[in-house]
Design an enzyme around this catalytic site. Structure first.
Site, PDB file in Angstrom:
ATOM      1  N   ASP A   7       0.465  -1.001   0.224  1.00  0.00           N
ATOM      2  CA  ASP A   7       0.113   0.004   0.284  1.00  0.00           C
ATOM      3  C   ASP A   7       1.369   1.168  -0.039  1.00  0.00           C
ATOM      4  O   ASP A   7       1.206   1.819   1.089  1.00  0.00           O
ATOM      5  CB  ASP A   7      -0.811   0.019   0.909  1.00  0.00           C
ATOM      6  CG  ASP A   7      -1.816   1.048   1.073  1.00  0.00           C
ATOM      7  OD1 ASP A   7      -2.734   1.670   0.297  1.00  0.00           O
ATOM      8  OD2 ASP A   7      -1.555   1.649   2.410  1.00  0.00           O
ATOM      9  N   GLU A  68      -1.088  -1.376  -5.014  1.00  0.00           N
ATOM     10  CA  GLU A  68      -2.078  -0.466  -5.324  1.00  0.00           C
ATOM     11  C   GLU A  68      -2.049   0.409  -6.667  1.00  0.00           C
ATOM     12  O   GLU A  68      -0.954   1.018  -6.471  1.00  0.00           O
ATOM     13  CB  GLU A  68      -2.780   0.059  -4.044  1.00  0.00           C
ATOM     14  CG  GLU A  68      -4.193   1.095  -4.040  1.00  0.00           C
ATOM     15  CD  GLU A  68      -4.262   1.586  -3.063  1.00  0.00           C
ATOM     16  OE1 GLU A  68      -4.078   2.652  -2.760  1.00  0.00           O
ATOM     17  OE2 GLU A  68      -4.683   0.750  -1.596  1.00  0.00           O
ATOM     18  N   ASP A 141      -2.480   1.430   6.802  1.00  0.00           N
ATOM     19  CA  ASP A 141      -2.193   0.699   5.781  1.00  0.00           C
ATOM     20  C   ASP A 141      -1.727  -0.186   5.044  1.00  0.00           C
ATOM     21  O   ASP A 141      -1.397  -0.992   4.789  1.00  0.00           O
ATOM     22  CB  ASP A 141      -0.449   1.789   5.575  1.00  0.00           C
ATOM     23  CG  ASP A 141      -1.080   3.452   6.240  1.00  0.00           C
ATOM     24  OD1 ASP A 141      -1.388   3.798   5.098  1.00  0.00           O
ATOM     25  OD2 ASP A 141      -0.913   3.956   7.613  1.00  0.00           O
TER      26      ASP A 141
END
Length: 177
Positions: A7, A68, A141
């Site tokens: 992330d 991501e 996160d």
């Protein structure tokens, strides 16, 4: 299959490694967050992220990396930092010959929760449940990185088959849509 989920972020970059596959119990291997000081120069921050992601890749030797995909946000500075951190993870994986998959936040949310509009609390709850964790991963996160890895475990094999079919069709002079 061992998957590293990333992330991306300049201040906090979530990392999560899961192990699993079809017909196997999925388990948590490691989860954490790389942090860089906002006051530091961007080059120093990106270099710190590259070293940190590289250490995770060298320690775990994942079969794939899920990152991501950056989506448009109102704050351009946030988008730029996120994109730069994501690129660092992608290059680190590519340098080691690892396949990289990019997933949008809504794809990840839908994969782990069944809804592409799930909020952070729902995603964290489902990640905890899917991995059998008694305590939810923190901060968000870290949970998001695990959700990315779980998403790849569920979607990655189908995407690989589609990619192989396209390559075979191209080699045979046909086109698949």
């Amino acid at each position: 299959m061992l998957v590293l989920g990333v992330d991306p972020g300049l201040t906090r970059c979530g990392l999560g490694v899961v192990d699993g596959g079809p017909g196997q119990q999925t388990s948590l291997v490691e989860v954490g967050v790389l942090r860089t000081p906002a006051a530091d120069d961007v080059a120093a921050r990106l270099w710190a992220l590259e070293r940190g992601v590289g250490e995770w890749l060298d320690r775990h030797h994942p079969d794939a990396v899920a990152v991501e995909r950056v989506f448009s946000q109102a704050n351009v500075r946030t988008v730029m930092g996120t994109a730069q951190a994501g690129a660092v993870a992608i290059v680190s994986a590519a340098r080691r010959g690892l396949p990289v998959a990019l997933y949008t936040p809504s794809e990840v949310k839908a994969s782990v929760s069944g809804s592409g509009r799930a909020d952070k609390t729902q995603v964290t709850f489902m990640v905890s449940r899917l991995l059998g964790l008694s305590d939810p991963p923190r901060p968000a996160d870290a949970a998001d990185a695990l959700a990315l890895a779980l998403c790849h475990l569920s979607r990655g094999p189908a995407l690989a088959r589609m990619r192989a079919a396209r390559q075979a069709a191209a080699a045979a002079g046909r086109s698949l849509r």
